[in-house]
Design a protein around this motif. Structure first.
Motif, mmCIF file in Angstrom:
data_model
loop_
_atom_site.group_PDB
_atom_site.id
_atom_site.type_symbol
_atom_site.label_atom_id
_atom_site.label_comp_id
_atom_site.label_asym_id
_atom_site.label_seq_id
_atom_site.Cartn_x
_atom_site.Cartn_y
_atom_site.Cartn_z
ATOM 1 N N SER A 154 32.116 37.947 49.535
ATOM 2 C CA SER A 154 33.003 37.391 48.694
ATOM 3 C C SER A 154 34.184 38.709 48.762
ATOM 4 C CB SER A 154 32.172 36.971 46.958
ATOM 5 O OG SER A 154 30.973 36.392 47.982
ATOM 6 N N ILE A 156 37.233 39.550 46.306
ATOM 7 C CA ILE A 156 38.104 39.596 44.651
ATOM 8 C C ILE A 156 39.399 40.460 44.780
ATOM 9 C CG2 ILE A 156 38.266 39.577 42.389
ATOM 10 C CD1 ILE A 156 35.503 39.057 42.237
ATOM 11 N N VAL A 202 40.720 42.305 38.106
ATOM 12 C CA VAL A 202 40.484 41.583 38.731
ATOM 13 C C VAL A 202 41.986 40.539 37.984
ATOM 14 C CG1 VAL A 202 39.280 39.435 39.036
ATOM 15 C CG2 VAL A 202 38.487 40.973 37.320
ATOM 16 N N TYR A 206 39.924 34.566 44.556
ATOM 17 C CA TYR A 206 38.889 34.945 44.930
ATOM 18 C C TYR A 206 38.241 34.041 45.796
ATOM 19 C CZ TYR A 206 38.820 35.572 39.675
ATOM 20 O OH TYR A 206 39.240 35.609 37.770
#
Ligand code: G1P
Length: 271
Positions: A154, A156, A202, A206
Motif C-alpha cells: 500500500s 500513501i 498524510v 492512497y
C-alpha cells in the motif's frame, strides 16, 4: 495493475461556505476549470481507467455536470462553429464513460464512503484521491503506482509540514529507507503538537488493498459519528501489512479551505 480510483465527493464543504451553500466545492472554478477536473486529469494520465465518484442526493449536480448532453447538443446546433464548446463537450463525454456514481447520503466519514464502493472494486489494490488536495507539475498518482508495483505494498502520499500545523493533518510515524520513501509504522489523525510522531503529513492520495473493506466493517465510528479511513489503515499496519509513505515531488495546493482555495487560483495561473 491499478486501474480503479475512488473520489469521495459527498462532504458538505463547510470550510468553503458560503460558496458551497449552493455549489459543490469540487465544481468551484480554479483558474477557469472545476477543481475536480484537475483530479480527473491526474487520474487519467496515471493510467486509471475507471473512476468511482461518491456523491450524495444534495450533490447530484456533480452527476448533471457530466450528463448534460441535451443542453450541449442544443447549444452546439445553434453555434456549430464554436470549436471550444464542442471540445469541452467531447472531453466531458469521454470522462463520463469512465465514471460510476455511488451515493453516501449521510455524512458518516470517508471510511463509510469508501465502504460503499466495495462491490465495484475488482482488483486487490485501488486508489483513492481526495479532491481538496491538488498536486501539480509531477503526477503524484503515477509516482505512487510505480512504487506500489516495485514494493507490492500500500502507498500513501506525504508532505513535510510545519510542526505548528500538525493538528490539521493525519501524521505518520515512520522509518525512512530512501530520500523520498519511508515505511509507515503508524498514523495518527490530527494529533496535538505534543503528540505528533513526526511532521510528515498524510496527503489525499492512497493506494490501498481490498482488505480495508473487512476492517471498515469492524471498526466503530468516532468523532461526529464518522468512520475514519485512518483508523482502518492503522489496523492494517498493526496486522503487519506493508505501507509505504511517498514524499511526492509535485507542487501541493490545498483547496479545501477558503485561504487555500483563493491561493490555488493564483498559483495555478502562474504555472
Ligand atoms: C483528510 C484525512 C487526513 C489528511 C487530509 C489530507 O482530512 O483525514 O488524514 O491529512 O485529508 O488533505 P480532511 O482534509 O478531510 O480533514
Amino acid at each position: 495493475m491499478i486501474k480503479q480510483a475512488i473520489i469521495p465527493l459527498a462532504g458538505l464543504g463547510t470550510r468553503l461556505l458560503p460558496l458551497t451553500s449552493v455549489m459543490p466545492k469540487e465544481l468551484l472554478p480554479i483558474n477557469g476549470k472545476p477543481g475536480l477536473e484537475y483530479i480527473l486529469d491526474e487520474c487519467i494520465s496515471s493510467g486509471i481507467t475507471e473512476i468511482i465518484f461518491i456523491i450524495s442526493n444534495k450533490k447530484k449536480i456533480i452527476k448533471k455536470y457530466f450528463y448534460n448532453d441535451l443542453f450541449f447538443k442544443k447549444i452546439i446546433k445553434k453555434k456549430p462553429n464554436d470549436k471550444r464548446i464542442k471540445n469541452e463537450f467531447l472531453k466531458i463525454k469521454k470522462l463520463k464513460k469512465m465514471i460510476k456514481f455511488v451515493y453516501q447520503n449521510n455524512p458518516r466519514g470517508t471510511g463509510d464512503a469508501i465502504l460503499k464502493c466495495e462491490k465495484h472494486i475488482k482488483s486487490n489494490y485501488f486508489m483513492i484521491l481526495l479532491p481538496d488536495d491538488l498536486i501539480f507539475k509531477k503526477n503524484c498518482s503515477k509516482e505512487m503506482i510505480k512504487i506500489h508495483k516495485k514494493y507490492n505494498s500500500s502507498v500513501i502520499a506525504s508532505m513535510k509540514v510545519e510542526k505548528k500545523n500538525v493538528s490539521r493533518w493525519g501524521i505518520f510515524k515512520l522509518t525512512k529507507f530512501n530520500r523520498d520513501n519511508f515505511y509507515i509504522n503508524d498514523v495518527v489523525e490530527k494529533p496535538m503538537i505534543n503528540n505528533a510522531p513526526s511532521n510528515y503529513a498524510v496527503i489525499g492520495r492512497y493506494i490501498l488493498s481490498k482488505k480495508i473493506f473487512k476492517i471498515l466493517k469492524k471498526i466503530k465510528p468516532k468523532k461526529n459519528n464518522e468512520l475514519h479511513i485512518t483508523d482502518a489503515i492503522r489496523k492494517l499496519i498493526l496486522n503487519k501489512d506493508k505501507f509505504i509513505g511517498h514524499v511526492f515531488s509535485g507542487k501541493y495546493l490545498d483547496c479545501g479551505t477558503m485561504k487555500g482555495y483563493i491561493n490555488s487560483s493564483i498559483e495555478i495561473s502562474k504555472l
